[in-house]
Every structure is written in C-alpha cells, then in structure tokens.
Motif scaffolding. Structure first.
Motif, mmCIF file in Angstrom:
data_model
loop_
_atom_site.group_PDB
_atom_site.id
_atom_site.type_symbol
_atom_site.label_atom_id
_atom_site.label_comp_id
_atom_site.label_asym_id
_atom_site.label_seq_id
_atom_site.Cartn_x
_atom_site.Cartn_y
_atom_site.Cartn_z
ATOM 1 N N GLN A 63 0.822 -1.227 0.000
ATOM 2 C CA GLN A 63 0.000 0.000 0.000
ATOM 3 C C GLN A 63 0.845 1.261 0.000
ATOM 4 O OE1 GLN A 63 -1.178 -2.670 2.357
ATOM 5 N NE2 GLN A 63 -2.168 -3.215 0.419
ATOM 6 N N LYS A 64 2.127 1.129 0.382
ATOM 7 C CA LYS A 64 3.007 2.301 0.412
ATOM 8 C C LYS A 64 4.304 1.960 -0.312
ATOM 9 C CE LYS A 64 1.162 4.097 4.788
ATOM 10 N NZ LYS A 64 1.472 4.470 6.202
ATOM 11 N N ARG A 65 5.209 2.931 -0.387
ATOM 12 C CA ARG A 65 6.438 2.758 -1.184
ATOM 13 C C ARG A 65 7.232 1.533 -0.737
ATOM 14 N NH1 ARG A 65 10.777 4.769 1.831
ATOM 15 N NH2 ARG A 65 10.146 6.171 3.519
ATOM 16 N N ILE A 66 7.977 0.985 -1.671
ATOM 17 C CA ILE A 66 8.801 -0.194 -1.407
ATOM 18 C C ILE A 66 10.091 0.263 -0.719
ATOM 19 C CG2 ILE A 66 9.970 -2.183 -2.416
ATOM 20 C CD1 ILE A 66 6.901 -2.173 -2.665
ATOM 21 N N THR A 67 10.433 -0.401 0.377
ATOM 22 C CA THR A 67 11.628 -0.003 1.141
ATOM 23 C C THR A 67 12.681 -1.105 1.224
ATOM 24 O OG1 THR A 67 10.567 -0.704 3.206
ATOM 25 C CG2 THR A 67 10.304 1.608 2.554
ATOM 26 N N GLY A 68 12.362 -2.297 0.725
ATOM 27 C CA GLY A 68 13.354 -3.372 0.772
ATOM 28 C C GLY A 68 13.017 -4.483 -0.201
ATOM 29 N N LEU A 69 14.072 -5.115 -0.781
ATOM 30 C CA LEU A 69 13.916 -6.255 -1.679
ATOM 31 C C LEU A 69 15.050 -7.235 -1.401
ATOM 32 C CD1 LEU A 69 13.207 -4.349 -5.041
ATOM 33 C CD2 LEU A 69 11.522 -5.675 -3.747
ATOM 34 N N ALA A 70 14.755 -8.520 -1.411
ATOM 35 C CA ALA A 70 15.795 -9.528 -1.194
ATOM 36 C C ALA A 70 15.431 -10.795 -1.955
ATOM 37 C CB ALA A 70 15.952 -9.836 0.298
ATOM 38 N N PHE A 71 16.392 -11.300 -2.764
ATOM 39 C CA PHE A 71 16.207 -12.548 -3.502
ATOM 40 C C PHE A 71 16.770 -13.710 -2.696
ATOM 41 C CE2 PHE A 71 15.995 -9.652 -7.165
ATOM 42 C CZ PHE A 71 15.010 -10.249 -7.951
ATOM 43 N N SER A 72 16.127 -14.880 -2.809
ATOM 44 C CA SER A 72 16.696 -16.138 -2.325
ATOM 45 C C SER A 72 16.854 -17.061 -3.519
ATOM 46 C CB SER A 72 15.801 -16.804 -1.281
ATOM 47 O OG SER A 72 16.236 -18.138 -1.054
ATOM 48 N N HIS A 73 18.107 -17.370 -3.881
ATOM 49 C CA HIS A 73 18.319 -18.255 -5.027
ATOM 50 C C HIS A 73 18.063 -19.712 -4.657
ATOM 51 C CE1 HIS A 73 22.161 -19.521 -3.320
ATOM 52 N NE2 HIS A 73 22.437 -18.254 -3.113
#
Length: 1133
Positions: A927-937
């Motif tokens: 609902q609000k701005r994105i503040t973090g992203l993390a991939f798991s391979h």
C-alpha cells in the motif's frame, strides 16, 4: 611504436605460443626485439644450432654494440671454432676463423693470432689456457652459464627478459568482450548468437528473415549504446571468456621462483680461457627480477617443464560451448598394462561390520591394510580390524575444549549438538588420522598401534561444514589440508595445528581437495559445488587454474597410485554423473567412462587402485572399469543391501574393498589375495597389541610418494555431499532422522556469570573516520564492495563516494581495515558519480543503489532516473526509467544481472530487463512505497518490504505472490507512518531478517512464519538500520542515539553495545547518529557506519579481543519462538 602497439605484440606472442606456432613465435620475438626468450636461446646453444643462435641474437644486438655484446658473440664463435677443431674438421675451422673470428682481430690482434695458432696443434688442449676443456656437452654448459650472465648484465637486454604478466588467452578474452559489445548493439539480439566470422562486426539477423544491414567498422569506443544496451554485468552475457586451459605439468604452470641476485657477469677482455665465475666483477651488475628469466607466455611467473597447453578455439568460446566431454576411444593408448580380468577385482563378500549409524567416509590404514577407519553421520569414528571383525576403537563426537570454540560454533552446538563426519583419512605413514565434521571442527588423532588411540589436535577449521580433509608434505613437513562451506581451503601444521595458508577464490562451498606433487612441486586441486576446479601452490599467489568440472558437477579428483594419471568423478544437480580421465597436457577431458547412471541420488563416489582399476558406487551396486577401457568392466551388488550411491574404499593393494550398506553397516569385499590375507589373520586369535605400531613407519620422502604407492589425498571420493551444499539431492532419509542429540555439560556453562559487553571509550575498540575532501552531506546508502577492498557511499546530494584501501606493507591484503587510511578514489578525469535528480530535491528523495557481483557497475537513483555507472571510470553508462514513479529500492537478480527488481514509490515492484529495455511485469501487493527487496536463489523467491510494514513473498518463476504478512508492532510502540522496513536473507537463504524502527525479527521464508522478535529499550531511540554480519552469525543494529548493538543471530540476544562516544568525538551542539550500517563481506566483526553529518566510520573490535563480546548462555526456550518476553532489554518475542 606506441605502447599499445607494443602490448599488442605481446598479446600476439602469447596467442601464437598457445596455438603452438613455435617458429613464428620466435621469429616475432626476434623481429620485434621486445622479448628475449632465454629458454629458447638456451635450447639452441645446448643443441649447437650456432647459425640460429646468431640470427636470434641479431634482433637484439650486434657485435660492436658494446663490450657485453662483443663478448657474447666471441664466446659463441670461439665455441663453434673449438668444436670444429675437436672433430678434426680443419676446413670448417678455417672457415669459422675467417668469416666469424677475424672481426675480433681489430680489437685484439694478438688474441686472433693465438686462435689461429690452434690450427697447427694436433689437440688444442695442448694450449695451456684450454687444457681443462672437457667434452662438447660440458663445454657448452659452462659457456651457457657465462652467456646468461652477460645477457642479464647487457643494458640492451634490460626489460626484455621478462614477459608481461598476462592471464591465459588474453587476446581471446578481448575478442570475446568485443563480441559481447557488438551483440549489445544488435537491434534484435538473439539469446544464443552464432558467430561465424571475425572479419566483420557481428550483427544478429532480422527476426522476420529480412537481410541484416551490412556491418560497418566502428572506431574503438565510437558507438554509444542505447538504454539497456550496456555490456552484460557479471558473467551472464552470451559470450563468456573461456576458462584458463589446464596446464600440462603443475611443476611448470605453477613454478614461482623467488627473486635471487645473480652472480655478476664479467665483461672483461675476451680470451681463450673457458668462462668461469672468478672473472672480474662489474661495478653495477644488473640483477634481473627472477633467478630464471626464461619465461613462458601463459603466465609471466610460470616456467613450464612440459609442453604448454592448447586452449579451446574461439568458436567454442563465442558460442559458450561446454568442454567437450563426449567419450572418444583411444585405441593407441598404452600405459604398459594390458586389459585385466574381472577376476582380479575384490567382489566376494567376506564380512559385514555393523556401525550403528550411516557410514559417511572410510579409509584403510596405509601400512596395516586390515585396519579400516570409519566415520558416520552422527559423528562416530571407529577403527576395525577386518580380519577378525573386532572393533579396536570407537570415538563419539565431543568437543575437547568448548571454551576455545567461536561463539558461532558454541551457539550451533547449544542449539543442536549432533554433527556428521564428512571425511576420515589416515596420514601417509599411518601415524595420524584426521576427521572433518559438518560443524567447523577438525580432530586429529595419533595412532600408536593396537588400540592405542590418542587425541592429538582439535581446531576450528572453517565457518560451517568442513567438507574434506587430506594430508600433504609441503616443505617435507606433514600438513593437513581442509576445505569448507566458507569457500576457503586452509593448510595446517599437523604437529602444532598452526594455520599456514588460506586460499580464497571459490564462489561456492568447496566440496573436495586433492593434494599432489609433480617434480617436487607441491600443489592442491580443489573443487566446489558450482562445478569449478581450481589449483593452488603453497603460496599466496591465488589460484593457478579455473576450470569447469564435466556437467558442472560436485566433483572429487584422484590420481592413480603412481601419480601419473588424473581422474575425477562427480554428480550434478540433475543427477547426471561423470567419471573421466583428464589430459593434463591439454587441460581437457581425455576420456569419459560409460556406465554411470543418469539419475544418481547423492554424489557418486569413486576410488582407484594399483594403476589398474576405477570403481564407483552407483545404482545400488559397485561398478568397475579398466583405466584404459571406456566400457564398464564389471559390477557387483555385494549380495544386495547397498544404498543408491554407496561409499567405497580400496585398501592399498586393491585386494580388499569396503562398501557401505543400507542398514548402517560396511561390507568387506575381497579378491583371492584378499581372502588369503584375511584367512591368515583369522587363523590366530586377534591381539590388538600385536598390530605393529604405525609410529615406527618412517614418513615417505617427497620424491618417493608415487613409488611407494602412498596416496596423498588422492582417493577422495568416499563420502557423501556436504549436507548444506547438497540439499535436495540426497534423498536418503536415514541421514540425521531419529538421532537423539547429545546434550553438552550445562553445569559448566551455567556456572559462568555472563555480562553484556559495554564499549563506551575509544580505547575499547578500533575505529576510523574515512578521509573526505568532498562536500559532507548526509549518507543515505552504504555498502562494501564484494571484494572487501572498498566502501561505496551515496550522499543525500546524489553524489557517490568510493574509498579504496591500497595494498602495502601495513596492509598486505589490501582489505578494508581501521589500521590504514583508504584513499577517497576518483578517476583521472576527476568526474563524480552523480545521480540524475530531475526536478526533485535530492535531500528529500529516497535514494537507492545496488552493486553488481563483480564490483564493475553500480545502479543507483536519487529520486530521478536510474543511472548505471562504471565503477572504474565513474562514467554514466546509461539512464532509464524517468519518474514518476521514482525508484526507491534496487536489487539484481542472483542468476541474471540483466534482470533487476525495482521497488517504486507508488508501491509497485517492476521486474525490468536491462538488455531489452523492457519491464517484464509489475508486482502489486503493497500500500506504500517499497523499502526493501531480497532474492533467495535457494527458494527462488523475491521478498519485498514496504513503508506499510508489510512483507510479501513472490515466486521468481512466475512472479505470483505466495505469501504476505504485516509486522507485529510491539505493544506500546508507535511506528511512524512512513517507517522503512528492510529485509535481508541469512546465508542459508531461508531465514529472513526484517528490520523496522521498532524491532528486529527473524522469519522463515517462504511462509513468513515469525520465529523470533527483538525489541530494543526505548532509551536507545528507534532503530535506524541493521544488517547480518558476513557469516550471518551476528546482527549489527544502529540506533538514533548513535549507539550500535551486536546481537547473536541464532538467539536474537544482545551481547555487545557500542556507544556513540566510542567512535565519535564529543560535540554537544551537533546530534550525529548512523543512518545506515554495512557489514564487511570478509570480516564477520567489522562494520561501517554512514552518519547524518556525512561521515563514514569503519569500526572493529580490538585485536586482543577479536570479536564483539560473548553470547549470553542459552536458556530453556531460547529456540525459535513468537511468545512475548517480559522485562526490559533484551526483550524477545
């Protein structure tokens, strides 16, 4: 000739040499005059090829250039003249005298007369000065030694005796890079382009079948790529450079001579006397950089002993073809052996030994060949006398000195005391054996004969699992070589346990090691779970080989007993297994053996015996091959009861074979000789004291390993894959199920009084504020480069700052440290990496950046367009995605650097393909701005976090949402409406760290089950940022009051608090605190802080401490929990 043109000549020389154009190589050396190949010169002199010698010399000097040159030519011609006289070829001698030696009469007429007088003697040795002249071979050798000194002292040869340091196939690599670049400029790039020519620029054909435009020749760097058309980041482009070819002899491609001053050469008067070292010394002798200037082209510091390798052709490189591993019959092969009968193989089951737990590794004693060492999956180590079936010794796993263990290991053992044995092996003389465990530890036992087994050494070898262990004899000293999940190979003194070397360079857990030697050169092969093979000398010069195992498999390598033939066996993630022999001279697979299954469970293990047979455990059987025959020779089920991929091990003579069984046992198979051996033992009652003490066996000499058939870590295929590295492969459900963990002695631990470590003074830690001559603005983003050599910061004015540590006497590694100040680095152009800010105020914008895995590019945004910068030149490669919406977080896909996840301020996540400049999909769930992203391979998911305090899990296969959950805001804590939530995966790629101003939480992905929550005391103020340490054993947390907390990741309990006064000078009028914290990628105790005043500080514990405090003792219920805890900090949930 310009310097670049000169360098091009060196690249061509290297290429010609690799392609075996020997005559052309030396012709170009002579014509260019850039490199004097002393080895080639030595060969010609030794062979008496006098005309070729002078022709080669003519490219570098003439007779009358200087006194050194004159004496060089005189010595050569004098030797030629004396050899003609020695053969009594007077006509030839007269010809040499007139044509070659007469020129020197101008400088010394008396000498020329004396040389002429030799024609009148029946034997020139009658001349007093030549009386010691021996035979032709010895005379050439003496002269050659003198010529070398003269050449090294001759100023005309200065800087021409050493070939530049080049990586293998450098010209090919540059061509590949050019093809990569050309492919990026294609309007319709194909995923697998077919390059058929280098004569014109590459261009992919039109997709509709239309003719492609005629290629044009562009000036270098003349083309500017369109958005998204920059070169591929990392190694994901269509044209990957070929790996360095595996050299012929490790003695050749690893030799690294130490610089040693040479004896001064005499440039005194020419004369008849044979050259000798007592000649007059030069005033200023030239000392070349190495004691053997002869240089091979493959590596500037290597000296080949055998012929050089031939790398793969460019066509294979540009099409990214794998190494050819197709089986090819070698009809002409003959190793002095004929094909052997299956009757010679140990296939008769003579005994079964019950272990009580699943067998992981086995090894027969090298001297007492009826002794079998076994390690199991619950940490048990047993020694059996297979003749009588009696168990001589049984050791259960126990840490000998828990207080000496790291906090990470103590925490791991406190949570789960069970471990598995990954490897057991005897030392070459049988006086020791080593045990590698799945948690950090290596045990060395000394064996004194009979049942006399004593603890010798315990050391913490690796962070995580120790995957393999072997013995070696560098410098005639017994050492232990280990490798582990931390991607490092280490060498330890077997007597003291002192670490001697640590080899870093693998990008995945190191699966196996194979120490060996050739021509007194000691080296180590290592293989990793990503299929990479590397080789190391016992020095700190890095890997000498970077190769791919067949099928990108987890592989073990082993030499034949005589050390002349190299084999490997491995299994990839698809279950495809490969058993091959390597051609060391060509650096390629020599033959691939038929018969292994295509759906192996676990990693197929193998062994060799007596330079004759190969064996592998596969498909519930043991399979055998004759080394010289590609086809399967025989197989045995050992009367049934074997697991799908059993562990196997021959004794030294190949008469016995141990095979693991499905019911936690070991079957002993024997041939006729083995049966006779065991019957001899059975006919007498077993007395352990009668087994000869192994200590009386002398350690073998370096040069006799092969002849003595003592394997030095050669047969290393006798244990299953490391658990962490091979998840999903081994479906053997017996591994650790239903094993009751042993409980450590808690009375000792609880008797200790634990206290939180408080660091309040600068003297209690080491810190360094990085030098900064640019405008100081609030640091919004901070990261170490992946190499650990530099720190990159992004300030609120959209300017990036890069600090690099230099390698010097005070900092031998060049890694980030507080003991040496780094340099605020800028390219010669002086430009700054500055983000596009469009119409926004950068100080109000949300900044973000992401670094490519090879540290070459940084992608960044400060409220405007996203920019891609070259980290070497600081130039903007491209910009894209103008706002609105603006990018607020960036993350590279772990498998493809051309795919980027971009979090936006409109709450969406855009999956963007840089190469085609296209948004593949938009993810909506926040609902609000994105503040973090993390991939798991590992899980193939993307986890996102937003200012709405929500976590979402997205599948990277179809980008559908799998789960979502809001953070549990602690009771009584009010979060600001736009507080950031950051996410980061643990090294295990399963546990997820969530960071919010009110809490630190650990979640289990992908279901987002909250395992543990930590809430700070209110006096510290809100959390500003947090990150895992590089080993994921600690969590560094920064607060608005300027303090930093160190939490034990396993328990989420605070163990150390560092106040702002410990690293900041007192300044009551200015409130300074860290906004962002970054963990060093190599040092688990070092972190960097980005501050509100624009400063960047590096902080690490005192050298005397080595770590941040000690973990609090484990409590009941300290495992994963979501229940609330009462009381003040540390409050857990």
């Amino acid at each position: 000739m310009s310097s670049l043109s000169r360098e091009l000549v060196f690249l061509i020389l290297q290429f010609l040499d690799e392609e075996k154009f020997k005559d052309t190589v030396h012709k170009l050396e002579q014509e260019s005059g850039f490199f004097f190949n002393l080895r080639y010169f030595e060969e010609m002199v030794t062979n008496g090829e006098w005309d070729e010698v002078e022709k080669y010399l003519s490219g570098f000097t003439k007779v009358d250039d200087n006194r050194y040159s004159m004496k060089i030519f005189f010595e050569i011609r004098k030797q030629k003249y004396l050899e003609a006289l020695d053969k009594r070829d007077r006509a030839k001698a007269v010809e040499i005298l007139v044509k070659d030696l007469k020129v020197f009469s101008t400088f010394n007429e008396e000498l020329f007369k004396e040389i002429t007088h030799l024609l009148t003697l029946d034997n020139f040795r009658e001349n007093e000065q030549l009386s010691k002249y021996g035979d032709t071979k010895s005379a050439r050798g003496i002269m050659l030694a003198e010529l070398k000194k003269l050449i090294e002292a001759n100023p005309l040869f200065r800087d021409k005796l050493q070939f530049p340091t080049l990586k293998n196939s450098r010209l090919r690599t540059l061509i590949n890079q050019s093809l990569n670049w050309q492919h990026q400029l294609c309007k319709n790039p194909r995923p697998n382009p077919d390059i058929k020519t280098l004569f014109v620029d590459h261009s992919c054909g039109q997709p509709n079948g239309a003719r492609a435009p005629s290629p044009v020749t562009n000036p270098l760097m003349g083309a500017v790529p369109k958005a998204g058309g920059f070169p591929p980041l990392g190694a994901h482009g269509p044209f990957q450079p070929t790996p360095a070819a595996l050299p012929t002899s490790l003695a050749g491609w690893m030799a690294n001579p130490t610089p040693v001053p040479h004896p001064a050469a005499s440039a005194g008067p020419i004369g008849l006397t044979a050259p000798n070292n007592a000649a007059a010394l030069l005033k200023r002798p030239r000392t070349p950089p190495t004691n053997n200037p002869a240089m091979d082209y493959q590596s500037a510091d290597s000296e080949h002993v055998l012929k050089r390798s031939r790398p793969f052709g460019i066509a294979e490189e540009v099409n990214n073809l794998p190494v050819n591993i197709l089986p090819v019959p070698y009809a002409g092969q003959n190793h002095g052996q004929s094909s052997f009968s299956p009757e010679d193989l140990p296939k008769t089951v003579v005994m079964t030994l019950s272990q009580g737990s699943a067998v992981k590794s086995m090894d027969f004693h090298p001297v007492q060949q009826i002794l079998l060492l076994v390690g199991t999956n619950i940490g048990d180590v047993l020694v059996w006398e297979v003749g009588s079936g009696e168990k001589i010794a049984h050791k259960t796993f126990k840490v000998w000195d828990l207080s000496a263990c790291s906090m990470a290991l103590q925490a791991s053992l406190a949570n789960d005391y069970t471990v598995s044995v990954n490897r057991v092996t005897w030392s070459p003389d049988g006086t020791y054996f080593g045990v590698a465990y799945s948690k950090h530890i290596v045990h060395l036992y000394s064996y004194h004969g009979g049942d006399d087994l004593r603890n010798h050494l315990e050391f913490e070898a690796h962070a995580g699992s120790v995957n393999d262990l072997a013995f070696s004899y560098p410098n005639k000293q017994l050492c232990v070589v280990t490798c582990g999940d931390d991607r490092v190979i280490k060498v330890w003194d077997a007597a003291t346990g002192a670490k001697q070397y640590a080899f870093e360079g693998h990008e995945a857990p190191v699966y196996s090691i194979c120490p060996h030697h050739k021509e007194n050169i000691q080296f180590i092969f290592s293989t990793a779970t990503d299929g990479k093979i590397k080789a190391w000398l016992y020095d700190n010069m890095g890997s000498r080989v970077d190769y791919n195992a067949p099928g990108q498999s987890s592989t073990t390598m082993a030499y034949s007993a005589d050390g002349t033939r190299l084999f490997s066996c491995g299994t990839n993630k698809e279950g495809e297994s490969y058993l091959v022999e390597w051609n060391e001279s060509e650096g390629a697979v020599k033959r691939t053996y038929f018969g292994l299954g295509k759906r192996s469970v676990g990693v197929v293990q193998f062994d060799t015996t007596k330079n004759r047979f190969l064996a592998a455990g596969d498909e519930f059987t043991v399979k055998f091959w004759d080394m010289d025959n590609l086809n399967l020779l025989a197989s045995t089920s050992a009367d049934g009861g074997l697991p799908s991929s059993p562990s196997i091990r021959f004794n030294k003579e190949g008469t016995l074979l141990a095979v693991s069984t499905d019911d936690n046992g070991v079957k002993i198979l024997a041939n006729s000789d083995g049966i006779r051996l065991l019957r001899t033992v059975e006919n007498r009652s077993f007395d352990a004291s009668r087994v000869a003490p192994a200590a009386i066996v002398k350690p073998p000499n370096i040069g006799t390993f092969g002849s003595n058939n003592v394997p030095i870590g050669t047969s290393i295929g006798d244990r299953a894959a490391p658990v962490a590295a091979m998840v999903g492969i081994n479906s053997d459900g017996r591994s650790l199920v239903d094993v009751k963990p042993r409980i450590a002695d808690e009375s000792v631990e609880k008797s200790r009084i634990w206290k939180l470590t408080e660091i309040n003074e600068p003297s209690q830690c080491r810190s360094l504020r990085l030098p900064d001559s640019l405008t100081a603005m609030r640091v919004t983003r901070l990261i170490y480069t992946n190499s650990g050599l530099a720190i990159l910061a992004l300030a609120s004015n959209a300017v990036h700052k890069l600090w690099k540590w230099q390698r010097n006497d005070r900092n031998l590694t060049g890694k980030a440290t507080t003991s040496v100040q780094p340099q605020l680095w800028q390219p010669p152009s002086g430009i700054l990496m500055t983000n596009d800010i469009s119409d926004t105020n950068p100080e109000e914008a949300v900044a973000c950046f992401a670094l490519s895995k090879n540290d070459s590019y940084v992608m960044s945004a400060s409220g405007g367009k996203i920019s891609l910068f070259n980290m070497m030149t600081f130039k903007t490669m491209t910009t894209f995605m103008p706002p609105p919406p603006a990018a607020t977080f960036l993350a590279f896909h772990p498998q493809d650097n051309n795919i980027i996840a971009i979090g936006m301020d409109d709450s969406t996540i855009q999956i963007y393909n840089v190469r085609v400049d296209e948004v593949k999909t938009k993810l909506k769930g926040h609902q609000k701005r994105i503040t973090g992203l993390a991939f798991s391979h590992t899980l193939n998911v993307l986890v996102s976090s937003g200012a709405d305090s929500q976590l979402c899990v997205w599948s990277t296969d179809g980008w559908e949402k799998q789960a979502s959950k809001f953070l549990q805001i602690p009771t009584g804590r009010a979060a600001s409406p736009h507080a950031d939530t950051r996410v980061q995966f643990h090294l295990d790629q399963i546990h997820l760290l969530a960071v919010h101003e009110t809490q630190i939480a650990i979640y289990d992905a992908p279901k987002l089950e909250c395992l543990k929550q930590w809430v700070p005391r209110e006096a510290s103020g809100p959390i500003t940022h947090a990150t895992y340490s590089c080993d994921s054993q600690s969590i560094f947390v920064s607060f608005e009051d300027g303090s930093v907390g160190v939490l034990t990741a396993l328990t989420l309990r605070l163990r150390c608090r560092i106040s702002a006064a410990a690293y900041l000078p007192p300044n009551p009028s200015l409130r300074v605190y860290p906004i962002v914290i970054a963990a060093n990628p190599c040092d688990p105790n070092q972190f960097a802080l980005g501050l509100t005043d624009g400063g960047v500080h590096v902080v690490e514990p005192l050298e005397s401490e080595g770590k941040w405090g000690t973990s609090p003792p484990a409590e009941n219920g300290a495992g994963p929990s979501t229940t609330s805890a009462t009381g003040s900090e540390p409050a857990q949930r």
